[in-house]
Design a protein around this motif. Structure first.
Motif, PDB file in Angstrom:
ATOM      1  N   PRO A   5       0.845  -1.196   0.000  1.00  0.00           N
ATOM      2  CA  PRO A   5       0.000   0.000   0.000  1.00  0.00           C
ATOM      3  C   PRO A   5       0.883   1.250   0.000  1.00  0.00           C
ATOM      4  O   PRO A   5       1.958   1.263   0.590  1.00  0.00           O
ATOM      5  CB  PRO A   5      -0.812  -0.120   1.290  1.00  0.00           C
ATOM      6  N   THR A   6       0.406   2.262  -0.663  1.00  0.00           N
ATOM      7  CA  THR A   6       1.155   3.512  -0.728  1.00  0.00           C
ATOM      8  C   THR A   6       1.174   4.165   0.639  1.00  0.00           C
ATOM      9  O   THR A   6       0.127   4.345   1.257  1.00  0.00           O
ATOM     10  CB  THR A   6       0.520   4.465  -1.752  1.00  0.00           C
ATOM     11  N   PRO A   7       2.358   4.530   1.133  1.00  0.00           N
ATOM     12  CA  PRO A   7       2.423   5.246   2.414  1.00  0.00           C
ATOM     13  C   PRO A   7       1.718   6.595   2.308  1.00  0.00           C
ATOM     14  O   PRO A   7       1.671   7.209   1.240  1.00  0.00           O
ATOM     15  CB  PRO A   7       3.921   5.453   2.646  1.00  0.00           C
ATOM     16  N   ALA A   8       1.192   7.043   3.410  1.00  0.00           N
ATOM     17  CA  ALA A   8       0.519   8.349   3.435  1.00  0.00           C
ATOM     18  C   ALA A   8       1.540   9.453   3.684  1.00  0.00           C
ATOM     19  O   ALA A   8       2.469   9.281   4.471  1.00  0.00           O
ATOM     20  CB  ALA A   8      -0.525   8.368   4.540  1.00  0.00           C
ATOM     21  N   PRO A   9       1.359  10.597   3.005  1.00  0.00           N
ATOM     22  CA  PRO A   9       2.233  11.720   3.323  1.00  0.00           C
ATOM     23  C   PRO A   9       1.942  12.223   4.729  1.00  0.00           C
ATOM     24  O   PRO A   9       0.820  12.128   5.212  1.00  0.00           O
ATOM     25  CB  PRO A   9       1.873  12.776   2.277  1.00  0.00           C
ATOM     26  N   GLY A  10       2.955  12.742   5.367  1.00  0.00           N
ATOM     27  CA  GLY A  10       2.775  13.302   6.696  1.00  0.00           C
ATOM     28  C   GLY A  10       4.088  13.361   7.434  1.00  0.00           C
ATOM     29  O   GLY A  10       5.088  12.796   6.994  1.00  0.00           O
ATOM     30  N   PRO A  11       4.093  14.031   8.567  1.00  0.00           N
ATOM     31  CA  PRO A  11       5.328  14.196   9.326  1.00  0.00           C
ATOM     32  C   PRO A  11       5.915  12.879   9.837  1.00  0.00           C
ATOM     33  O   PRO A  11       7.107  12.808  10.116  1.00  0.00           O
ATOM     34  CB  PRO A  11       4.950  15.119  10.477  1.00  0.00           C
ATOM     35  N   ALA A  12       5.102  11.836   9.942  1.00  0.00           N
ATOM     36  CA  ALA A  12       5.624  10.546  10.387  1.00  0.00           C
ATOM     37  C   ALA A  12       6.433   9.841   9.287  1.00  0.00           C
ATOM     38  O   ALA A  12       7.232   8.964   9.571  1.00  0.00           O
ATOM     39  CB  ALA A  12       4.485   9.641  10.856  1.00  0.00           C
ATOM     40  N   LEU A  13       6.204  10.227   8.030  1.00  0.00           N
ATOM     41  CA  LEU A  13       6.894   9.580   6.912  1.00  0.00           C
ATOM     42  C   LEU A  13       8.368   9.963   6.869  1.00  0.00           C
ATOM     43  O   LEU A  13       9.230   9.108   6.640  1.00  0.00           O
ATOM     44  CB  LEU A  13       6.224   9.960   5.589  1.00  0.00           C
ATOM     45  N   CYS A  14       8.648  11.248   7.068  1.00  0.00           N
ATOM     46  CA  CYS A  14      10.028  11.716   6.979  1.00  0.00           C
ATOM     47  C   CYS A  14      10.141  13.081   7.640  1.00  0.00           C
ATOM     48  O   CYS A  14       9.141  13.741   7.902  1.00  0.00           O
ATOM     49  CB  CYS A  14      10.491  11.793   5.528  1.00  0.00           C
ATOM     50  N   ARG A  15      11.389  13.458   7.878  1.00  0.00           N
ATOM     51  CA  ARG A  15      11.655  14.780   8.446  1.00  0.00           C
ATOM     52  C   ARG A  15      11.873  15.784   7.311  1.00  0.00           C
ATOM     53  O   ARG A  15      12.190  15.394   6.200  1.00  0.00           O
ATOM     54  CB  ARG A  15      12.908  14.742   9.322  1.00  0.00           C
TER      55      ARG A  15
END
Length: 130
Positions: A5-15
């Motif tokens: 599944p495609t990861p969701a964008p957001g602050p948890a994905l990357c800095r």
């Protein structure tokens, strides 16, 4: 093997620092490329400002930030002589850069977004007679 599944964008994905590193590493690579470098050099007068804009764009795509202000489709439609090989090279260099991220979910989302961006720009460029 089923697609992940495609990861969701957001602050948890990357800095934000990860986005900056991706953008700067990728565009350093693109500027040095024999095919893409001359196009960038001919059309980008202010690299610090351009990189800041691109960080804002990719931060929006990957982290969901909302500070990007720009018109990427219109800007690319104004460029002469873009072709499918250039878009393919852009994607290859982008994927090469994301593979070095050490963040598989960020890599997956960035690669998927880059494919959409390239496909959209190429389709619009062709439709405009480019």
């Amino acid at each position: 093997m089923p697609d992940r599944p495609t990861p969701a964008p957001g602050p948890a994905l990357c800095r934000e620092e990860d986005v900056v590193r991706l953008v700067h590493a990728f565009y350093a690579r693109a500027r040095a490329d024999a095919l893409l470098g001359p196009v960038f050099e001919a059309h980008v007068a202010d690299w610090p400002a351009h990189l800041a804009l691109l960080v804002d764009f990719w931060s929006a795509m990957l982290r969901g930030t909302r500070r990007f202000r720009g018109a990427p489709v219109q800007r690319h439609l104004a460029l002469p002589a873009l072709d499918e090989a250039m878009f393919a090279r852009w994607l290859a260099l982008f994927r090469q850069t994301t593979a070095e991220l050490d963040n598989a979910p960020m890599q997956q989302l960035a690669d998927e977004m880059a494919e959409r961006v390239a496909a959209t720009l190429l389709a619009r460029y062709r439709a405009a007679g480019g």
